[in-house]
Design an enzyme around this catalytic site. Structure first.
Site, PDB file in Angstrom:
ATOM      1  N   ASP A 189      40.305  39.529  45.071  1.00  0.00           N
ATOM      2  CA  ASP A 189      39.133  40.290  44.650  1.00  0.00           C
ATOM      3  C   ASP A 189      39.482  41.770  44.689  1.00  0.00           C
ATOM      4  OD1 ASP A 189      36.643  41.092  43.935  1.00  0.00           O
ATOM      5  OD2 ASP A 189      35.595  40.115  45.587  1.00  0.00           O
ATOM      6  N   ALA A 190      39.906  42.288  43.536  1.00  0.00           N
ATOM      7  CA  ALA A 190      40.288  43.694  43.423  1.00  0.00           C
ATOM      8  C   ALA A 190      39.532  44.409  42.306  1.00  0.00           C
ATOM      9  CB  ALA A 190      41.801  43.819  43.186  1.00  0.00           C
ATOM     10  N   LYS A 191      38.865  43.649  41.437  1.00  0.00           N
ATOM     11  CA  LYS A 191      38.008  44.185  40.362  1.00  0.00           C
ATOM     12  C   LYS A 191      38.704  45.290  39.581  1.00  0.00           C
ATOM     13  CE  LYS A 191      33.734  42.992  42.795  1.00  0.00           C
ATOM     14  NZ  LYS A 191      34.326  42.512  44.083  1.00  0.00           N
ATOM     15  N   ARG A 192      39.901  45.024  39.123  1.00  0.00           N
ATOM     16  CA  ARG A 192      40.654  46.005  38.363  1.00  0.00           C
ATOM     17  C   ARG A 192      40.161  46.059  36.919  1.00  0.00           C
ATOM     18  NH1 ARG A 192      41.728  47.678  42.978  1.00  0.00           N
ATOM     19  NH2 ARG A 192      43.842  47.648  43.817  1.00  0.00           N
TER      20      ARG A 192
END
Length: 289
Positions: free
Chosen positions: A108-111
């Site tokens: 979960d890094a939402k890049r």
């Protein structure tokens, strides 16, 4: 120079699609995805130092509790990044250890970016052999869905996946995601569906849709997109297994439900039992194959 196949070194096999691996894991273990969110307050509650060593011990306990009891784990990159390179090293270890334990990893890094920068993120988190490579990565489409193309294409080529933010569970999301008719969320979902064409029973490109969202009111039809669904919002954010069953019955078998605080709040002595309880609650509510 033309390659000649001498029969001793066959070309590498095409990697199995992420959607198929996820579909199999969901059928075997049910929809629970254990969130790994080692923020300062949680480490303190567990009696662990807020340090890379504390992260490492925390991750070891959570992985042991999750193994064989759920389909996937979802580490939140921010809680590792805040410790600098030493924390990122722990994240790298975690991803490798989860892989060896047979757990799918959703980083979960939402890049979200454009051009070569998006390509760089894709190579870092989805590239074959990359130190931080996960089975799937969360992506933010708010520079335009097609700006995610380097990550979407690399994920598919490498047998990995992505989960694109569509309609999230935080209250502020409606200010952006619900605007227009069709809404921004619906247009992003349409892009995902286009990329999943022909990928029955489960595509490689998923969506993040909160379990607290009224899908009928938002006019979001998930079934046609063939998208796996990451459905946060269960537990501390107010939704429960019955909300998941009501909202996602049409995509049963493609829903992955991250639960973090409601599981991790049990502490090191109780986390294994809490994983088992949530796995049973979600599997029962959604029905068993």
């Amino acid at each position: 120079m033309t390659h000649v196949d001498d029969g001793e070194h066959p070309p590498p096999a095409t990697p199995e699609r992420f959607g198929l691996r996820l579909h199999r894991a969901l059928a075997e273990h049910g929809p629970l995805c254990v969130g790994i969110d080692p923020h300062r307050e949680l480490l303190d509650a567990w009696g662990l130092p807020d340090s890379p060593d504390g992260l490492r011990e925390f991750c070891a306990i959570v992985l042991a509790a999750a193994t064989g009891r759920c389909a996937a784990v979802k580490p939140q990159s921010a809680f590792f990044e805040r410790h600098g390179s030493a924390g990122v090293a722990v994240l790298e270890e975690l991803l490798g250890q989860a892989r060896r334990r047979g757990l799918l990893t959703i980083l979960d890094a939402k890049r979200g970016d454009i051009g070569s920068t998006m390509q760089g993120y894709a190579q870092a988190y989805l590239g074959p052999g990359a130190p931080l490579s996960a089975d799937a990565l969360t992506l933010s489409p708010y520079l335009g869905y097609e700006a995610l193309r380097p990550a979407v294409d690399l994920a598919r080529d490498a047998g990995r996946g992505a989960f694109v933010l569509v309609r999230t569970s935080n209250p502020e999301a409606a200010q952006v995601q619900s605007v227009g008719r069709p809404s921004v969320a619906a247009r992003v979902l349409a892009g995902v569906g286009h990329d999943n064409r022909g990928q029955e029973p489960c595509g490689d490109i998923g969506v993040v849709v909160g379990a607290t969202v009224d899908l009928a009111d938002e006019q979001l039809g998930l079934a046609e997109a063939l998208a796996p669904v990451l459905a946060p919002g269960v537990g501390a954010q107010g939704a429960d297994e019955h909300d998941v069953a009501r909202s996602f019955a049409a995509v049963r078998g493609r829903v992955l439900v991250p639960v973090s605080r409601a599981v991790l709040g049990a502490g090191p002595a109780g986390v294994e039992a809490e994983v088992g309880r949530w796995a049973e609650r979600l599997a029962t509510a959604l029905g068993r194959d």
